[in-house]
Design an enzyme around this catalytic site. Sequence first.
Site, PDB file in Angstrom:
ATOM      1  N   GLU A  78       0.838  -1.203   0.000  1.00  0.00           N
ATOM      2  CA  GLU A  78       0.000   0.000   0.000  1.00  0.00           C
ATOM      3  C   GLU A  78       0.873   1.252   0.000  1.00  0.00           C
ATOM      4  O   GLU A  78       1.836   1.348   0.730  1.00  0.00           O
ATOM      5  CB  GLU A  78      -0.917   0.008   1.232  1.00  0.00           C
ATOM      6  CG  GLU A  78      -1.850  -1.190   1.315  1.00  0.00           C
ATOM      7  CD  GLU A  78      -2.824  -1.279   0.145  1.00  0.00           C
ATOM      8  OE1 GLU A  78      -2.981  -0.278  -0.594  1.00  0.00           O
ATOM      9  OE2 GLU A  78      -3.418  -2.361  -0.028  1.00  0.00           O
ATOM     10  N   CYS A 140      -7.359  -1.785   8.147  1.00  0.00           N
ATOM     11  CA  CYS A 140      -5.979  -1.780   7.646  1.00  0.00           C
ATOM     12  C   CYS A 140      -5.570  -0.365   7.249  1.00  0.00           C
ATOM     13  O   CYS A 140      -4.455   0.080   7.544  1.00  0.00           O
ATOM     14  CB  CYS A 140      -5.823  -2.739   6.467  1.00  0.00           C
ATOM     15  SG  CYS A 140      -6.023  -4.462   6.983  1.00  0.00           S
ATOM     16  N   HIS A 164      -0.986  -5.753   2.026  1.00  0.00           N
ATOM     17  CA  HIS A 164      -2.139  -6.653   2.063  1.00  0.00           C
ATOM     18  C   HIS A 164      -1.750  -8.025   1.515  1.00  0.00           C
ATOM     19  O   HIS A 164      -0.911  -8.128   0.603  1.00  0.00           O
ATOM     20  CB  HIS A 164      -3.300  -6.065   1.246  1.00  0.00           C
ATOM     21  CG  HIS A 164      -4.262  -5.280   2.088  1.00  0.00           C
ATOM     22  ND1 HIS A 164      -4.471  -3.924   1.916  1.00  0.00           N
ATOM     23  CD2 HIS A 164      -5.080  -5.663   3.105  1.00  0.00           C
ATOM     24  CE1 HIS A 164      -5.383  -3.518   2.804  1.00  0.00           C
ATOM     25  NE2 HIS A 164      -5.757  -4.544   3.542  1.00  0.00           N
TER      26      HIS A 164
HETATM   27  N1  PCA Z   1      -7.924  -6.891   6.800  1.00  0.00           N
HETATM   28  C1  PCA Z   1      -8.845  -5.827   7.044  1.00  0.00           C
HETATM   29  C2  PCA Z   1      -8.707  -5.519   8.515  1.00  0.00           C
HETATM   30  C3  PCA Z   1      -8.019  -6.687   9.117  1.00  0.00           C
HETATM   31  C4  PCA Z   1      -7.480  -7.437   7.963  1.00  0.00           C
HETATM   32  O1  PCA Z   1      -6.722  -8.397   8.030  1.00  0.00           O
HETATM   33  C5  PCA Z   1      -8.636  -4.625   6.115  1.00  0.00           C
HETATM   34  O2  PCA Z   1      -8.198  -4.821   4.962  1.00  0.00           O
HETATM   35  O3  PCA Z   1      -8.926  -3.497   6.512  1.00  0.00           O
END
Ligand code: PCA
Length: 218
Positions: A78, A140, A164
């Site tokens: 990200e 996240c 991610h």
């Molecule tokens: N993914 C979520 C929150 C916790 C996770 O593992 C997200 O992409 O916000």
Amino acid sequence: MILVTGFQGYGGRSANPSEVIARALDGTRIAGTTVRGHVLPVDFAAMCVQMPALIDDVRPQVILSLGLWPGEPMLRIERVASNWSWFELPDNIGHRQNGKVIEAGPDGYLSTLPADAMQAAIRAAGLPCRQSATAGTYLCNATTYVTLHHCAGHHPDSVAGFMHLPYLPAQVADLLDQMATDSHLEMHQRADYASMHRDDMIAGVLIGLETACRESRI
Ligand code: PCA
């Protein structure tokens, strides 16, 4: 020190690959530095307190937080954290944060990780990786925002950001079984069947961290 965080399961899922990877990396040595792996609750209010406290305690030079993005087919670095939350799902204590992450904070922060170099090194190892300009509007993104806001104010020499992860293969196997049992949707109507083996995720994250250390001269 290097800080790697993951999350508990959420949204009715018992597992979260980010928890598995953060636990697996805890205690690993990279570039002569120890990795501290920590699992955060899927709880907006608790994260807002725990993440800054953890950074103050560990004083990491590199911070990489990890989370699941259902359907993502590859490692996804990200670039941006925005000061905007829109929780489509309640967190694990039932809270939906709809509005700013930090009321008086700026609109956004850019990741301070060397994303281009990390992506290139991960791909050179034969692992799929891409960058993204939005971490979504759930926890996240909020975690990345809180981390970058705290570092900007208190730890300007630390580099920090978010990656991610796809599902683990066993999670998709369960989803397929569940779908066949429920018979609510045809298979082609869903787009969340991508997965990556745990060992490949660990290898990719390690390469990313090694690259971040090298670029930061750690
Ligand atoms: N993914 C979520 C929150 C916790 C996770 O593992 C997200 O992409 O916000």
